[in-house]
Design an enzyme around this catalytic site. Sequence first.
Site, PDB file in Angstrom:
ATOM      1  CE1 TYR A 154      -3.728   2.415   0.417  1.00  0.00           C
ATOM      2  CE2 TYR A 154      -2.636   3.183   2.416  1.00  0.00           C
ATOM      3  CZ  TYR A 154      -3.617   3.330   1.458  1.00  0.00           C
ATOM      4  OH  TYR A 154      -4.479   4.398   1.532  1.00  0.00           O
ATOM      5  CG  ASP A 211       5.470   3.550   1.333  1.00  0.00           C
ATOM      6  OD1 ASP A 211       5.703   4.204   2.382  1.00  0.00           O
ATOM      7  OD2 ASP A 211       4.331   3.334   0.900  1.00  0.00           O
ATOM      8  CE  LYS A 226       0.410   4.922   8.355  1.00  0.00           C
ATOM      9  NZ  LYS A 226       0.379   3.981   7.272  1.00  0.00           N
TER      10      LYS A 226
HETATM   11  C1  LIG Z   1      -0.153   4.450   5.893  1.00  0.00           C
HETATM   12  C2  LIG Z   1       0.686   4.190   4.700  1.00  0.00           C
HETATM   13  C3  LIG Z   1       0.629   5.028   3.575  1.00  0.00           C
HETATM   14  C4  LIG Z   1      -0.359   6.155   3.443  1.00  0.00           C
HETATM   15  O1  LIG Z   1      -0.177   7.144   4.385  1.00  0.00           O
HETATM   16  P1  LIG Z   1      -1.403   8.149   4.705  1.00  0.00           P
HETATM   17  O2  LIG Z   1      -0.829   9.111   5.682  1.00  0.00           O
HETATM   18  O3  LIG Z   1      -2.500   7.288   5.250  1.00  0.00           O
HETATM   19  O4  LIG Z   1      -1.775   8.790   3.428  1.00  0.00           O
HETATM   20  C5  LIG Z   1       1.524   4.797   2.556  1.00  0.00           C
HETATM   21  N1  LIG Z   1       2.399   3.789   2.627  1.00  0.00           N
HETATM   22  C6  LIG Z   1       2.475   2.954   3.680  1.00  0.00           C
HETATM   23  C7  LIG Z   1       3.486   1.873   3.697  1.00  0.00           C
HETATM   24  C8  LIG Z   1       1.607   3.120   4.742  1.00  0.00           C
HETATM   25  O5  LIG Z   1       1.654   2.260   5.771  1.00  0.00           O
END
Ligand SMILES: *Cc1c(COP(=O)(O)O)cnc(C)c1O
Length: 425
Positions: free
Chosen positions: A144, A239, A267
């Site tokens: 994701y 990511d 995060k």
């Molecule tokens: C949570 C997450 C996202 C998206 O971040 P948001 O702040 O919810 O837009 C992208 N990549 C990873 C790996 C994530 O865990």
Amino acid sequence: MRYQRSSALFAEAKKYIPGGVNSPVRAFKAVGGEPIFIKEAKGAYLYDADDNQYIDYISSWGPLLFGHAHEPVIKAVIEKAKKGTSFGIPTEIETELAKLATTMVPNIDKIRFVNSGTEACMSAVRLARGYTGKDKIIKFAGCYHGHSDAFLIQAGSGAVTFGSPNSPGVTQGTAKDTLLAEYNDLEGLKALVKANQGELAAIILEPIAGNMGCIIPSDEFIHGLRELCTQEGILLLFDEVMTGFRLAKGGAQEVLGVDADIVMFGKVIGGGLPVGAFAARSEIMAHLAPDGPVYQAGTLSGNPLAMSAGLAMLTEIDQHPEVFESLAQKTAHLHKGIADVLNAKGIPHQINRFGSMISVHFCEEAVIDFTSSAKGNNDTFKHYFHGMLDQGIYLPPSAFESYFLNDAISDADLDRTIEAVKSIF
Ligand SMILES: *Cc1c(COP(=O)(O)O)cnc(C)c1O
């Protein structure tokens, strides 16, 4: 009625907010039932609208490494808020956070702050395309990267060679530039790269996946991937929205010993406020506006309120790096406790763990990619999730999510959690 007030609040929310939530996973669709509404939280505990207490294993989906309402972060935010929350004009604290982040993560020189992980990933891909002059990207099934169009592509028939949108609203034009590979399958990836030689801007992945359960890359896969990108002139995008500052100061790059070309954060870097970021060596970041032609902007980007939370959080981590070992030990304790219970009861399961990330899958075979992750028994998972919730343990309401521990969780909390598992099965 244990959830009476939450239930009433959900009914009211649904009148004005689609599905009653502002992010779909909160709606409990995967596990059935209705979400609980949170009134407040402190340390390891959430308190819902009916005054039930929960040990929290999602930590706001990752950011709250030290637990809820962590004193240094809250204090920094309150002090900053009194002086104004946003100006749209530069402030010193942006440089302070940039300096600290680029010191903690050795191979990045410059960092640009945005407001979410989605924005970070979306902007990083644009930068990679602008830098390489190529259009196509490869992502992995089950990873994701936020909800921007280019990433809402899942495995489907024939999708490996021609991306098919899995959300209405994503155009075929966008989908065709996103190619799909299987996590941990280096040979499949090599074939895909070969078939698209000279057309690829970037390969993007969660270096340790947390959005199909917790999945660890094999050494062969992650090092092979780095080598392949270098050989082919493709940018490697990590990511680290989840793993950054959660697994180590230097994130997954540090624990895996692999340097990416562009790294995305979110995060933890916001300490619980909306912050995302992407970073790279100077030569790549020089392509970003206003230094270079790749446009990217944000009215609230780097606002002092969000920066103050991020700075307090990263300072805490920088000064207390032992938090990572503490979290890893707690997570290992939880792993052993749950495994012992499930083994004793003869319930087929797989538990994956890395640092403070852990996931429990009710299936027989090793979980190494999206396909194996999807084989879990969802009826068992639902039973488990609701059984835990009723006993005051908040787990992610989806079998496809990892747990993200926070360091406020005590050994006694872990033991209570393991006891709760025992009573369910
Ligand atoms: C949570 C997450 C996202 C998206 O971040 P948001 O702040 O919810 O837009 C992208 N990549 C990873 C790996 C994530 O865990």
